[in-house]
Design an enzyme around this catalytic site. Structure first.
Site, PDB file in Angstrom:
ATOM      1  N   TRP A  19       0.826  -1.216   0.000  1.00  0.00           N
ATOM      2  CA  TRP A  19       0.000   0.000   0.000  1.00  0.00           C
ATOM      3  C   TRP A  19       0.858   1.263   0.000  1.00  0.00           C
ATOM      4  O   TRP A  19       0.687   2.152  -0.832  1.00  0.00           O
ATOM      5  CB  TRP A  19      -0.919   0.001   1.219  1.00  0.00           C
ATOM      6  N   ASP A  50       0.977  -8.350  -1.420  1.00  0.00           N
ATOM      7  CA  ASP A  50      -0.425  -7.907  -1.426  1.00  0.00           C
ATOM      8  C   ASP A  50      -0.489  -6.473  -1.915  1.00  0.00           C
ATOM      9  O   ASP A  50       0.142  -5.579  -1.356  1.00  0.00           O
ATOM     10  CB  ASP A  50      -1.027  -7.998  -0.025  1.00  0.00           C
ATOM     11  N   TYR A  55      -4.104   1.602  -4.791  1.00  0.00           N
ATOM     12  CA  TYR A  55      -2.876   2.056  -4.134  1.00  0.00           C
ATOM     13  C   TYR A  55      -2.039   2.841  -5.140  1.00  0.00           C
ATOM     14  O   TYR A  55      -1.343   2.277  -5.979  1.00  0.00           O
ATOM     15  CB  TYR A  55      -2.057   0.868  -3.606  1.00  0.00           C
ATOM     16  N   GLN A 188      -9.717 -10.655   4.292  1.00  0.00           N
ATOM     17  CA  GLN A 188      -8.676  -9.727   4.729  1.00  0.00           C
ATOM     18  C   GLN A 188      -9.329  -8.620   5.561  1.00  0.00           C
ATOM     19  O   GLN A 188     -10.160  -7.862   5.065  1.00  0.00           O
ATOM     20  CB  GLN A 188      -7.951  -9.122   3.515  1.00  0.00           C
ATOM     21  N   ARG A 221      -1.127   0.651  12.775  1.00  0.00           N
ATOM     22  CA  ARG A 221      -0.619   1.846  12.089  1.00  0.00           C
ATOM     23  C   ARG A 221       0.505   2.519  12.880  1.00  0.00           C
ATOM     24  O   ARG A 221       0.564   3.739  12.989  1.00  0.00           O
ATOM     25  CB  ARG A 221      -1.767   2.816  11.807  1.00  0.00           C
ATOM     26  N   ALA A 293       6.181  -2.045   3.963  1.00  0.00           N
ATOM     27  CA  ALA A 293       7.575  -1.590   3.982  1.00  0.00           C
ATOM     28  C   ALA A 293       7.788  -0.672   2.788  1.00  0.00           C
ATOM     29  O   ALA A 293       7.218  -0.887   1.717  1.00  0.00           O
ATOM     30  CB  ALA A 293       8.536  -2.763   3.921  1.00  0.00           C
ATOM     31  N   ARG A 294       8.619   0.356   2.997  1.00  0.00           N
ATOM     32  CA  ARG A 294       8.908   1.279   1.900  1.00  0.00           C
ATOM     33  C   ARG A 294      10.340   1.193   1.410  1.00  0.00           C
ATOM     34  O   ARG A 294      10.677   1.792   0.398  1.00  0.00           O
ATOM     35  CB  ARG A 294       8.639   2.725   2.353  1.00  0.00           C
ATOM     36  N   GLN A 298      13.479  -1.663   6.143  1.00  0.00           N
ATOM     37  CA  GLN A 298      12.228  -2.043   6.794  1.00  0.00           C
ATOM     38  C   GLN A 298      11.873  -3.495   6.483  1.00  0.00           C
ATOM     39  O   GLN A 298      11.383  -4.225   7.344  1.00  0.00           O
ATOM     40  CB  GLN A 298      11.093  -1.110   6.346  1.00  0.00           C
TER      41      GLN A 298
END
Length: 330
Positions: A19, A50, A55, A188, A221, A293-294, A298
Site C-alpha cells: 500500500w 499484497d 494504491y 482480509q 498503524r 515496507a517502503r 524495513q
C-alpha cells in the site's frame, strides 16, 4: 509456506504489504527504493505480495510488476483486489481524496460484473502477468448484489486468470452470502493486539469454514511499535490524528501493554514490532499477516519477525496482557 483456505495457493506467513509504495511516489528515487524493497522481500524469503489497483491509482501494481520481472512466475504470489472505482461516479460513494498532483478525486465502491472483469484485465497488464493468485473484493459494494460480483470472479477462475477468490472487510453475514456463489478462501480484515473485533464473529466463521484470515494493520498503524508517545504531534493530513486508537489515553494504555510484553522481545533479541508480528502469525487462521515496507531496511526488520519461536509460556503471558487491554472510550 501456508495454504490459503482450501485452495492450492501457498503463501508466506507474512506478506509484503504494497500500500505505502503506491501512495507516496514523488519521483525516481522513491520508485527505485520501492522496487528494491519488493526485491529484498523476495530475496529474504517473503515471496507473497499484497497490492491493489487503488494504491497510488495503479502505481503500486505497476511497481510490483516491474520489480518481479525476470523471476519465474511460480516463485512468488500476487494478491490483489478490485472494487474501488475512481474513473467515474458509478457505484457507492466511499470517500474524497487527491491524486499525487493534488487534484481532487472521488472514490466509489463498484463491483459490478463488468467492472470486476475489466479491473482484472487492467491489473494483469500492470502486474505484467497472466494470472493472479488471489483476487479479493476490496470493500463491500451496496449497489451490486454479492452473487453478481462472485459470479464474475468465478468466470475469471474458469478462464485461468485467477487461482482463488477472497474478500476484504466483509462481515460474517456477507461472507455467508458470497459462499452461496463461490468458494471464498480468505477474508482480509484489520486485526491487532488492541483491535480484536473480528474475534466475535469473523474469526470463528473463518475457522468453521476453513478459510484463512489475512490480517492487516497488525501494528495498529505504528502504535504497537512503541515509538508513539502520548505527546506525539501528527503532520497535517495524517488520518491517525483524532483516531480512537490515537487519543492520549489510548496511547498510554497501548504503551503500558508493550511494557508488559517487552521482556519477551528482549529475551529473543527482537524489537517490539517483531514480537507483535510474530505473535500475530501464531493466532488461529491467520495464515498471511500483511506488513508494509517502503525500503530494504524495513523489509529486513520485518523478516526478523520470523527468526524466533515463542514458547507456550511466553505466548500465555502475552495473551494474558492482551486480554487485559481495554480501549478507553472516546
Amino acid at each position: 509456506m501456508k495454504v490459503l483456505g482450501n485452495s492450492s495457493v501457498k503463501v508466506t506467513p507474512i506478506a509484503f504489504g504494497a500500500w505505502a509504495i503506491g501512495g507516496w511516489m514523488w519521483g525516481g528515487a522513491e520508485e527505485a527504493s520501492a522496487i528494491a524493497a519488493i526485491r529484498a522481500s523476495y530475496d529474504n524469503g517473503i515471496t507473497t505480495i499484497d497490492t491493489a489497483p487503488v494504491y497510488g491509482f495503479g502505481k503500486s501494481e505497476e511497481l510490483v510488476g516491474r520489480a518481479m520481472q525476470g523471476i519465474a512466475r511460480d516463485k512468488y504470489q500476487i494478491l490483489t483486489k478490485y472494487g474501488l472505482n475512481w474513473k467515474s461516479d458509478r457505484g457507492e460513494f466511499f470517500f474524497d481524496t487527491k491524486f499525487d498532483d493534488g487534484s481532487p478525486v472521488k472514490i466509489y465502491k463498484l463491483s459490478s460484473r463488468e467492472s470486476v472483469i475489466q479491473e482484472c484485465e487492467d491489473s494483469l497488464r500492470r502486474l505484467k502477468t497472466d494470472y493472479i493468485d488471489l483476487l479479493q473484493i476490496h470493500w463491500p459494494d451496496a449497489t451490486t448484489p454479492i452473487a453478481e460480483t462472485m459470479d464474475a470472479v468465478k468466470e475469471l477462475i474458469k478462464q485461468g486468470k485467477v487461482r482463488a477468490a477472497g474478500v476484504c472487510n466483509y462481515t460474517a453475514t456477507q461472507v455467508e452470502e458470497a459462499l452461496k456463489t463461490l468458494d471464498i478462501v480468505s477474508n482480509q480484515v484489520p486485526y491487532s493486539m488492541i483491535n480484536r473485533d473480528i474475534e466475535k464473529e469473523v474469526l470463528p466463521q473463518a475457522i468453521e469454514k476453513k478459510m484463512s484470515i489475512i490480517p492487516y494493520s497488525p501494528l495498529q498503524r505504528g502504535l504497537l511499535t512503541g515509538k508513539i508517545k502520548p505527546d506525539h504531534q501528527f503532520n497535517d493530513g495524517d488520518t491517525r490524528d483524532g483516531n480512537k486508537f490515537y487519543t492520549k489515553e489510548n496511547i498510554i494504555r497501548a504503551n503500558r501493554l508493550l511494557e508488559r510484553i517487552k521482556p519477551v522481545a528482549d529475551a529473543h533479541n527482537a524489537t517490539l514490532s517483531q514480537l507483535v508480528i510474530n505473535w500475530t502469525t501464531r493466532q488461529p487462521a491467520m495464515d498471511c499477516v500483511l506488513v508494509g515496507a517502503r525500503n530494504e531496511q524495513q523489509v529486513k526488520e520485518n523478516v526478523k519477525a520470523l527468526s524466533f519461536t515463542l514458547g507456550d509460556d511466553e505466548l500465555a503471558m502475552i495473551n494474558e496482557a492482551v486480554s487485559a487491554f481495554e480501549l478507553a472510550a472516546v
